[in-house]
Scaffold this motif. Structure first.
Motif, PDB file in Angstrom:
ATOM      1  N   ARG A  31     -12.613   0.984   3.870  1.00  0.00           N
ATOM      2  CA  ARG A  31     -11.190   1.195   4.123  1.00  0.00           C
ATOM      3  C   ARG A  31     -10.860   1.144   5.614  1.00  0.00           C
ATOM      4  O   ARG A  31      -9.818   0.620   6.009  1.00  0.00           O
ATOM      5  CB  ARG A  31     -10.776   2.548   3.539  1.00  0.00           C
ATOM      6  N   GLY A  65      -1.651  -0.152   6.287  1.00  0.00           N
ATOM      7  CA  GLY A  65      -0.876   0.744   5.443  1.00  0.00           C
ATOM      8  C   GLY A  65      -0.624   0.182   4.062  1.00  0.00           C
ATOM      9  O   GLY A  65      -1.442   0.303   3.149  1.00  0.00           O
ATOM     10  N   PHE A  66       0.510  -0.484   3.898  1.00  0.00           N
ATOM     11  CA  PHE A  66       0.922  -0.930   2.577  1.00  0.00           C
ATOM     12  C   PHE A  66       0.055  -2.045   2.017  1.00  0.00           C
ATOM     13  O   PHE A  66      -0.054  -2.179   0.792  1.00  0.00           O
ATOM     14  CB  PHE A  66       2.384  -1.373   2.613  1.00  0.00           C
ATOM     15  N   GLY A  69      -2.410   0.131   0.526  1.00  0.00           N
ATOM     16  CA  GLY A  69      -1.897   1.254  -0.240  1.00  0.00           C
ATOM     17  C   GLY A  69      -1.172   0.892  -1.519  1.00  0.00           C
ATOM     18  O   GLY A  69      -1.222   1.648  -2.491  1.00  0.00           O
ATOM     19  N   TYR A  72      -3.636   0.386  -4.273  1.00  0.00           N
ATOM     20  CA  TYR A  72      -4.430   1.609  -4.410  1.00  0.00           C
ATOM     21  C   TYR A  72      -3.655   2.670  -5.175  1.00  0.00           C
ATOM     22  O   TYR A  72      -4.176   3.288  -6.099  1.00  0.00           O
ATOM     23  CB  TYR A  72      -4.813   2.108  -3.019  1.00  0.00           C
ATOM     24  N   ARG A 119      -7.238  -6.962   1.565  1.00  0.00           N
ATOM     25  CA  ARG A 119      -6.782  -5.571   1.543  1.00  0.00           C
ATOM     26  C   ARG A 119      -6.181  -5.208   0.189  1.00  0.00           C
ATOM     27  O   ARG A 119      -6.360  -4.087  -0.307  1.00  0.00           O
ATOM     28  CB  ARG A 119      -5.761  -5.337   2.654  1.00  0.00           C
ATOM     29  N   GLY A 123      -7.759  -2.292  -2.142  1.00  0.00           N
ATOM     30  CA  GLY A 123      -7.009  -1.178  -2.709  1.00  0.00           C
ATOM     31  C   GLY A 123      -7.160  -1.097  -4.213  1.00  0.00           C
ATOM     32  O   GLY A 123      -7.290   0.001  -4.780  1.00  0.00           O
ATOM     33  N   TYR A 260      -3.650   9.590   7.743  1.00  0.00           N
ATOM     34  CA  TYR A 260      -3.467   8.141   7.871  1.00  0.00           C
ATOM     35  C   TYR A 260      -3.020   7.778   9.276  1.00  0.00           C
ATOM     36  O   TYR A 260      -3.455   6.774   9.853  1.00  0.00           O
ATOM     37  CB  TYR A 260      -2.425   7.653   6.861  1.00  0.00           C
ATOM     38  N   THR A 264      -5.396   5.487  11.567  1.00  0.00           N
ATOM     39  CA  THR A 264      -4.903   4.140  11.864  1.00  0.00           C
ATOM     40  C   THR A 264      -4.693   3.910  13.350  1.00  0.00           C
ATOM     41  O   THR A 264      -5.010   2.826  13.871  1.00  0.00           O
ATOM     42  CB  THR A 264      -3.583   3.888  11.112  1.00  0.00           C
ATOM     43  N   GLY A 386      -1.450   8.462  -1.417  1.00  0.00           N
ATOM     44  CA  GLY A 386      -1.548   7.104  -0.900  1.00  0.00           C
ATOM     45  C   GLY A 386      -0.210   6.577  -0.423  1.00  0.00           C
ATOM     46  O   GLY A 386      -0.109   5.942   0.642  1.00  0.00           O
ATOM     47  N   SER A 390       0.543   5.769   3.515  1.00  0.00           N
ATOM     48  CA  SER A 390       0.930   4.409   3.895  1.00  0.00           C
ATOM     49  C   SER A 390       2.289   4.399   4.579  1.00  0.00           C
ATOM     50  O   SER A 390       2.494   3.685   5.569  1.00  0.00           O
ATOM     51  CB  SER A 390       0.951   3.512   2.656  1.00  0.00           C
ATOM     52  N   TRP A 394       3.079   3.163   8.486  1.00  0.00           N
ATOM     53  CA  TRP A 394       4.105   2.156   8.797  1.00  0.00           C
ATOM     54  C   TRP A 394       5.153   2.725   9.747  1.00  0.00           C
ATOM     55  O   TRP A 394       5.557   2.081  10.719  1.00  0.00           O
ATOM     56  CB  TRP A 394       4.764   1.684   7.506  1.00  0.00           C
TER      57      TRP A 394
END
Length: 447
Positions: A31, A65-66, A69, A72, A119, A123, A260, A264, A386, A390, A394
């Motif tokens: 991840r 992020g998305f 996510g 996921y 990605r 997820g 997160y 990140t 999640g 995410s 963002w």
């Protein structure tokens, strides 16, 4: 024969915990690979993912992020329901194979589109693991040992993030693509081990009756009661009708927003704020995550079990709240310290305080959920956390980009986002603790 205590844990259960922890480590290594490979400071396309694929900062924020996510959290609900109905070991094996394939695809990517595909697939694969693993741990361990077991399991999260940090230096030596392939290979080895060496435990209504795989005691234990299989509407109703369950999930969602954000953007912040210390950061940050996070997670879980055994069942929620509250000033110290050394020292202290939360909180959630809806409940947990994490990644990335774009703008966005999330998380966990009301025997909300 000597009677077996109800908190007995068999060697089979301990082995399963170790293997599940290693799988969790591989999951988080996979991840966080993107985060650290993107932070490699090099114009060599063989060493730097950014140079090799040409992705922009905004595209990186979307991927971190998305991009991960959406699938996921979407499939986390589906896999949570599957964990209530099907063989959980097989579910985890399937997920491992899928996310290992995603790592191969990431290593072969040449542009944003292929990275996004990897990605999305990552997820999807990782959504298989969480609900099934937590459901297995609830069956392998009795309630009096669950927080400690969940704390050990959480060590995998920090070891995986630590491996991600090490990947900065490994990529400089062997190339970022080979790091992805190595992570994929280790995942396939773990999949084979789980498939061949761990047997699905019998699901029971009361785990204490099964004594976690203990040999027959004298007098003999009564046979375990079969778990009632709930329909999906019944399982969702059982999850969403419990105030304590909703309170724990809400607190965890805010906690994931902080996690997160830090996971990140802290590597990017340190690369911009202290560029001359990039190599030292790779090793030092890996050590901080591995040691600070792992020690904090284990001590948090073990302390909660001990405190609860002494009569304070609110311990499972008070400890996460206290850890989040203590993390607020320590995160600020890490971000605004005048030197690299002081910043890393504050970050280590922040990990020691903040990461006590996972074992106790998940144990409280497992205890508040009915056995027939644990997988579904953990799926709701994965969905909520999640999405929240995410969205936070963002939002912080967008806030930083609206500023000057340098380390000062990123520092302000992380301090505001993660700091506020920690403070709110503490308030929510303390509020959830108030829902656990003592009775003459035990507590009303947590079994």
């Amino acid at each position: 024969m000597v009677a077996i205590p109800l908190d007995y844990v068999s060697p089979r259960s301990k082995y399963a915990l170790v293997l599940l922890t290693l799988i969790y480590m591989n999951s988080h290594w996979s991840r966080y690979l993107l985060n650290y490979l993107y932070a490699v400071s090099s114009d060599d396309p063989d060493k730097s993912l950014a140079a090799g694929t040409g992705i922009t900062t905004s595209e990186y924020g979307l991927l971190a992020g998305f991009g991960f996510g959406v699938t996921y959290v979407t499939f986390g609900m589906v896999m949570g329901r599957a964990a209530d109905l099907y063989n959980r070991c097989h579910i985890i094996v399937a997920g491992l194979v899928i996310w290992s394939a995603a790592n191969v695809l990431c290593g072969a990517a040449s542009d944003f589109k292929w990275l996004l595909a990897s990605r999305v697939l990552l997820g999807f694969g990782e959504s298989f693991s969480g609900p099934a693993s937590y459901s297995l741990l609830a069956d392998f361990f009795p309630p009096s040992r669950r927080a400690e077991a969940n704390g050990v399991y959480a060590v995998g999260m920090y070891m995986g993030a630590s491996m991600g940090s090490f990947s900065l230096s490994i990529a400089m030596a062997v190339g970022w693509r080979n790091v992805c392939y190595g992570c994929a290979a280790s995942g396939l080895v773990l999949a084979m081990l789980l498939l061949m060496s761990v047997r699905e435990p019998q699901r029971v209504k009361k785990l204490a009756d099964a004594a976690c795989g203990a040999p027959v005691a004298s007098p003999p234990l009564p046979p375990p009661l079969p778990q009632l299989k709930l329909t999906l509407p019944q399982a969702l109703r059982a999850v969403l009708s419990r105030r304590l369950v909703l309170a724990i999930i809400a607190a965890a969602m805010v906690r994931y927003m902080a996690g997160y954000t830090i996971g990140t953007f802290m590597p990017v912040f340190y690369g911009a704020r202290f560029p001359d210390d990039a190599d030292v950061y790779s090793y030092l940050n890996a050590s901080i995550i591995a040691i600070g996070g792992a020690v904090s997670a284990y001590v948090g879980g073990r302390t909660a079990d001990r405190w609860a055994a002494a009569g304070q069942r609110r311990a499972y929620l008070l400890i996460p709240g206290a850890g989040a509250a203590a993390a607020v000033p320590l995160l600020a110290a890490a971000l605004y310290a005048p030197s690299f050394g002081l910043s890393m020292a504050a970050l280590f202290a922040e990990y020691l305080c903040a990461e006590v939360w996972s074992g106790p909180a998940v144990s409280a959630l497992q205890g508040a959920l009915p056995p027939g809806a644990r997988g579904t409940g953990m799926g709701v947990f994965a969905l909520g956390t999640g999405l929240a994490g995410s969205a936070a990644a963002w939002a912080v990335g967008a806030a930083a980009q609206r500023g000057s774009g340098g380390s000062d703008a990123l520092r302000g966005a992380v301090a505001g986002g993660a700091g506020a999330a920690y403070a709110l998380c503490a308030a929510l966990f303390f509020g959830a603790a108030m829902l656990v009301r003592p009775r003459k025997q035990g507590y009303e909300e947590i079994v």
